[in-house]
Write a protein that holds these residues in place. Structure first.
Motif, PDB file in Angstrom:
ATOM      1  N   ASP A   1     -11.761   3.213   3.661  1.00  0.00           N
ATOM      2  CA  ASP A   1     -11.416   2.255   2.722  1.00  0.00           C
ATOM      3  C   ASP A   1     -10.457   1.325   3.128  1.00  0.00           C
ATOM      4  O   ASP A   1     -10.187   0.243   2.688  1.00  0.00           O
ATOM      5  CB  ASP A   1     -10.638   3.076   1.498  1.00  0.00           C
ATOM      6  N   VAL A   2      -9.606   1.867   4.068  1.00  0.00           N
ATOM      7  CA  VAL A   2      -8.353   1.175   4.599  1.00  0.00           C
ATOM      8  C   VAL A   2      -8.221   1.285   6.199  1.00  0.00           C
ATOM      9  O   VAL A   2      -8.405   2.416   6.492  1.00  0.00           O
ATOM     10  CB  VAL A   2      -7.080   1.463   3.866  1.00  0.00           C
TER      11      VAL A   2
ATOM     12  N   ALA B   1      -8.570   6.448   5.503  1.00  0.00           N
ATOM     13  CA  ALA B   1      -7.515   5.449   6.285  1.00  0.00           C
ATOM     14  C   ALA B   1      -7.520   5.729   7.501  1.00  0.00           C
ATOM     15  O   ALA B   1      -7.324   6.749   8.149  1.00  0.00           O
ATOM     16  CB  ALA B   1      -6.245   5.527   5.368  1.00  0.00           C
TER      17      ALA B   1
ATOM     18  N   HIS C   1     -11.173  -1.432  -3.253  1.00  0.00           N
ATOM     19  CA  HIS C   1     -10.083  -0.831  -3.093  1.00  0.00           C
ATOM     20  C   HIS C   1      -8.848  -1.425  -3.516  1.00  0.00           C
ATOM     21  O   HIS C   1      -7.828  -1.064  -4.403  1.00  0.00           O
ATOM     22  CB  HIS C   1      -9.981  -0.003  -1.909  1.00  0.00           C
TER      23      HIS C   1
ATOM     24  N   ASN D   1      -0.384   7.705  -2.154  1.00  0.00           N
ATOM     25  CA  ASN D   1      -1.503   7.668  -2.914  1.00  0.00           C
ATOM     26  C   ASN D   1      -2.990   7.111  -2.561  1.00  0.00           C
ATOM     27  O   ASN D   1      -3.849   6.800  -3.361  1.00  0.00           O
ATOM     28  CB  ASN D   1      -1.212   6.364  -4.153  1.00  0.00           C
ATOM     29  N   THR D   2      -2.890   7.153  -1.417  1.00  0.00           N
ATOM     30  CA  THR D   2      -4.202   6.675  -0.691  1.00  0.00           C
ATOM     31  C   THR D   2      -4.922   7.928   0.211  1.00  0.00           C
ATOM     32  O   THR D   2      -4.279   8.870   0.664  1.00  0.00           O
ATOM     33  CB  THR D   2      -3.902   5.797   0.396  1.00  0.00           C
ATOM     34  N   ASP D   3      -6.155   8.016  -0.052  1.00  0.00           N
ATOM     35  CA  ASP D   3      -6.844   9.089   0.552  1.00  0.00           C
ATOM     36  C   ASP D   3      -6.806   8.947   2.039  1.00  0.00           C
ATOM     37  O   ASP D   3      -7.482   8.166   2.685  1.00  0.00           O
ATOM     38  CB  ASP D   3      -8.558   9.147   0.140  1.00  0.00           C
ATOM     39  N   SER D   4      -5.994  10.018   2.805  1.00  0.00           N
ATOM     40  CA  SER D   4      -5.612   9.714   4.239  1.00  0.00           C
ATOM     41  C   SER D   4      -6.930   9.911   5.112  1.00  0.00           C
ATOM     42  O   SER D   4      -6.940   9.483   6.395  1.00  0.00           O
ATOM     43  CB  SER D   4      -4.757  10.513   4.691  1.00  0.00           C
TER      44      SER D   4
ATOM     45  N   ARG E   1      -5.906  -1.589  -6.980  1.00  0.00           N
ATOM     46  CA  ARG E   1      -4.597  -1.290  -6.654  1.00  0.00           C
ATOM     47  C   ARG E   1      -3.973  -2.498  -6.858  1.00  0.00           C
ATOM     48  O   ARG E   1      -2.558  -2.691  -6.858  1.00  0.00           O
ATOM     49  CB  ARG E   1      -4.290  -0.501  -5.536  1.00  0.00           C
TER      50      ARG E   1
ATOM     51  N   LEU F   1       0.828   4.909   0.765  1.00  0.00           N
ATOM     52  CA  LEU F   1       0.229   5.796   1.258  1.00  0.00           C
ATOM     53  C   LEU F   1       0.095   7.150   0.671  1.00  0.00           C
ATOM     54  O   LEU F   1      -0.967   7.866   0.889  1.00  0.00           O
ATOM     55  CB  LEU F   1       0.604   5.920   2.976  1.00  0.00           C
TER      56      LEU F   1
ATOM     57  N   LEU G   1       0.876  -1.301   0.056  1.00  0.00           N
ATOM     58  CA  LEU G   1      -0.247   0.044   0.034  1.00  0.00           C
ATOM     59  C   LEU G   1       1.048   1.071   0.024  1.00  0.00           C
ATOM     60  O   LEU G   1       1.874   1.644   0.808  1.00  0.00           O
ATOM     61  CB  LEU G   1      -0.776   0.019   1.326  1.00  0.00           C
TER      62      LEU G   1
ATOM     63  N   GLU H   1      -8.865  -3.790   3.981  1.00  0.00           N
ATOM     64  CA  GLU H   1      -9.285  -2.889   3.039  1.00  0.00           C
ATOM     65  C   GLU H   1     -10.779  -3.247   2.415  1.00  0.00           C
ATOM     66  O   GLU H   1     -11.061  -4.532   2.303  1.00  0.00           O
ATOM     67  CB  GLU H   1      -8.358  -3.106   1.734  1.00  0.00           C
TER      68      GLU H   1
END
Length: 407
Positions: A182-183, A99, A244, A93-96, A248, A91, A89, A240
């Protein structure tokens, strides 16, 4: 709208069986105990425990961060780094804001609190560290993971005694299913091997007194078991939303298919004598997964090595599965790491699914004739299991179960 499936995409573990998944799994599968004399417990009636060997967080965290975090937070950070690495993963590139972190713990920063109380009594209030509360609070591991990894969605702590880590994973799964996250980094962490813990649990009559044979002390379901062994560690799963994870191209190790929780409403330390709460909890998790008992191929038992708890869990498992399911307690290897126990055992449950290996229960040389379920002893069994249920039961009557299936 159908709730999304929730998958495990990464695992990180730290326990007395070692640092990292590979080292842990090798020792769990071999059924090699870890309990040994612990110098910090010298002079106490029970002077042994299952401590993480040669644990040094400095290479990963640096001197500064290691110096301002309690051991229970350090264990969680190390496990989380492994979990995120294995999940691939990124991070950045992840919507914080979608998460988060959900961690269970029992003792929190108890080692910090005990050391600082000694300073207070010996040298007065000016000797107490200004970091005492930020290091000692039970929510701080979740908070530090949120800060360390930049996770802004939620930072939550579950404190349901020895069911804490299992409840944390269940709550995290529900957050993802609800669409809120999401995560989630989910699991548990504890470092309760302190003089006060050892003395207090000994006074309660809960600890094994096998000081002449520490390695043989944690012996779940054995006729001559006499109590649990203090352990420590951390288990972190990256959970996850399956969509999602697919987007990825993440590794999908297992599905968190079912979650159940219940309360005994019976006694502060003793389980319900007929295992009523444990039965409800397991049945709820199986039903939540859309499965029947016959679909479960393995039970990762709470299996503390205390006489009453093992008997009650046996009765609860037998009432649902009879003797038709393979049962293991990994606490014969790791001891009882409290809030980390359910999280570590969830990780081992996923590894059973991915490797088709059911670990043995260490030290089970003389089975208790009152234990009627099929407890795996001696050597591991190589078997494909379609679903695994992992149980955790805690003081106060807290019960939690998770069902994992192939992804």
């Amino acid at each position: 709208m159908t709730p999304p499936e929730v998958v495990v995409t990464g695992i990180g573990v730290v326990s007395a069986a070692g640092v990292g998944v590979d080292e842990n799994w090798k020792r769990i599968v071999s059924g090699e105990p870890t309990a040994d004399h612990d110098p910090e417990l010298d002079g106490l009636p029970v002077d042994f425990a299952c401590r993480v060997p040669d644990f040094n967080p400095v290479p990963l965290l640096g001197t500064r961060e290691a110096g301002r975090t309690d051991r229970y937070t350090q264990l969680a950070l190390v496990a989380a780094h492994e979990a995120l690495t294995s999940s691939r993963l990124r991070l950045e590139n992840t919507d914080s804001t979608r998460a988060g972190v959900v961690l269970g713990t029992v003792s929190g920063g108890s080692s910090t609190m005990e050391r600082q109380e000694e300073r207070l009594l010996l040298a007065g209030s000016s000797a107490v560290s200004v970091r005492t509360m930020p290091m000692g609070l039970v929510n701080m591991a979740a908070g530090v993971l949120s800060i360390h990894f930049g996770l802004q969605g939620i930072a939550l702590t579950t404190a349901t005694a020895c069911a804490s880590g299992t409840n944390a994973i269940g709550v995290a799964r529900d957050l993802i299913r609800s669409g809120a996250m999401d995560v989630v980094l989910a699991g548990g962490t504890d470092a309760p091997i302190t003089p006060l813990s050892s003395a207090a649990f000994h006074r309660l009559g809960a600890l094994s007194r096998r000081c002449h044979d520490p390695a043989g002390a944690s012996r779940p379901f054995s006729a001559d078991r006499d109590g649990f062994v203090l352990g420590e560690g951390a288990g972190i799963l990256v959970l996850e939303n399956e969509r999602h994870a697919r987007a990825r191209q993440a590794p999908r190790l297992a599905k968190v298919a079912g979650y159940g929780a219940s309360a005994d409403s019976h006694h502060v330390t003793r389980p319900h004598p007929e295992g009523a709460g444990a039965r409800r909890c397991m049945r709820a998790a199986i039903a939540d997964a859309g499965l029947a008992p016959a679909d479960i191929g393995h039970v990762n038992a709470h299996g503390t090595s205390t006489r009453l708890n093992d008997e009650v869990e046996n009765a609860a498992i037998a009432s649902i599965f009879g003797d038709q399911v393979a049962v293991t307690s990994t606490k014969g290897v790791t001891g009882h790491p409290f809030g980390a126990a359910g999280a570590l055992e969830a990780a081992y449950s996923v590894l059973t699914l991915t490797t088709s290996v059911i670990p043995p229960t260490a030290n089970l040389t003389e089975p208790d004739p009152r234990i009627t379920v099929d407890v795996v002893a001696g050597t591991a069994r190589h078997r494909n299991v379609g679903a695994v249920i992992s149980n955790s039961f805690g003081f106060g009557g807290h019960n939690a179960s998770l069902v994992f299936t192939a992804a």
